[in-house]
Design an enzyme around this catalytic site. Structure first.
Site, short mmCIF file in Angstrom:
data_model
loop_
_atom_site.label_atom_id
_atom_site.label_comp_id
_atom_site.label_asym_id
_atom_site.label_seq_id
_atom_site.Cartn_x
_atom_site.Cartn_y
_atom_site.Cartn_z
N HIS A 1 4.43 35.41 65.03
CA HIS A 1 5.45 35.37 64.00
C HIS A 1 5.26 36.53 63.02
CE1 HIS A 1 6.31 30.75 64.27
NE2 HIS A 1 6.82 31.43 65.27
N GLU B 1 13.56 33.07 66.25
CA GLU B 1 14.08 32.40 65.06
C GLU B 1 14.46 33.44 64.03
OE1 GLU B 1 10.62 32.10 65.57
OE2 GLU B 1 10.63 30.42 66.97
#
Length: 319
Positions: free
Chosen positions: A38, A107
């Site tokens: 991430h 995302e």
């Protein structure tokens, strides 16, 4: 036979902490490593987000366990050409058979940071399909030029590549993504022990392709305190629908997490030191047909977790 690995959380831990956990995981008897990829943590309370490819380089020198990203988005923040170079170098560093690239459609939390529009889900899957095609061609070590709907590649060649192409496993959480995973993946990556999804994937992709899963738990001798930790750090995992894919910042996730009651986390997450509960949660993946499942410990109680699993959980799963 299901193998049991450890899930390294880049959202919670420093690079040094992740490397130390990998060593402890190997000593405890875990057989592989998952590591999240991430740009941001989900919430500020989690507090970390190191660059995964640097950490993988360190892991290659600190442990003999195989490593997989869970998962990398090779479509927006990282161009597929750059992702392919990172994955190929990781595979060379780790050695034959020790690296698998887990990929997904991503995302907004991590991918919108370059300022582009966040696409709708069908477009994200289309981008992922094209990205995997580009990466597979690059893993051959041949020069690649490509002009597709989403990506342009000119005269790109990877000079540092492993002897065998990097396996690419695809994350899927719904029917459309499952179909794409079966079409383009060497395996399936998913978090829930859903036997029907595994069987559907194998019916489309072939019985020899593995399903690889992950689960987070919160070990602790005080179950109430463990539930508090799980709720504080990972209430976001209980958010419904597409919220995890479309919310753009950790602050938005913090706001959304206030809608998740503590009781929901207590019901959904294995918390405390009941060995039977931990064993049952992992056996659910074996019963669903998973080849491998990775378990991650929420919070700071890492040493106690590894001792508990080494003595109370993993020996029972090996039987």
């Amino acid at each position: 036979m299901t193998d049991y690995g450890y899930f390294l959380s880049c959202e919670e831990h420093t690079p040094q902490g992740l490397v130390e956990q990998a060593r402890m995981a190997e000593d405890a008897g875990f057989t592989s490593l998952w590591i999240s990829d991430h740009f941001h943590p989900w919430t500020g309370e989690q507090g970390q987000s190191p660059f995964v490819w640097s950490v993988i380089g360190a892991l290659s020198q600190a442990t003999s366990l195989p490593v997989q990203t869970a998962v990398t988005c090779p479509t927006v923040r990282m161009h597929p050409v750059v992702t392919a170079q990172a994955a190929a170098t990781s595979a060379v560093l780790l050695g034959p058979g020790r690296f698998r690239l887990g990929v997904g459609s991503g995302e907004a939390l991590n991918e919108h940071v370059l300022g582009g529009r966040w696409p709708e889900a069908p477009i994200r899957l289309e981008m992922l399909t094209e990205a995997v095609e580009v990466m597979r061609r690059l893993f051959t070590g041949e020069e690649v030029s490509h002009r597709g709907r989403h990506y342009t590649v000119e005269n790109a060649r990877l000079y540092t590549v492993p002897d065998e192409p990097v396996p690419v496993d695809v994350s899927a959480f719904g029917p459309a993504a499952l179909k794409v995973a079966a079409q383009i993946g060497d395996g399936l990556v998913t978090m829930a022990p859903e036997k029907q999804a595994v069987e559907r994937f194998r019916s489309l992709a072939g019985a020899d392709k593995p399903a690889i899963g992950g689960i987070k738990v919160c070990w602790g001798t005080d179950r109430d305190a463990a539930v508090d930790t799980a709720h504080r750090l990972w209430a976001v995992e209980q958010l419904p629908g597409e919220l995890n894919q479309v919310l753009p910042t950790p602050g938005h996730f913090e706001q959304a997490a206030t809608m998740v009651p503590r009781g929901k986390v207590a019901e959904s997450v294995v918390c405390g030191d009941d060995a039977d509960a931990h064993v049952a949660a992992l056996r659910a993946y074996a019963d669903a047909g998973f080849a491998r499942v990775h378990v991650g410990q929420m919070g700071r109680e890492q040493r106690g977790f590894f001792d508990f699993y080494a003595t109370k959980v993993l020996p029972r799963l090996a039987g």
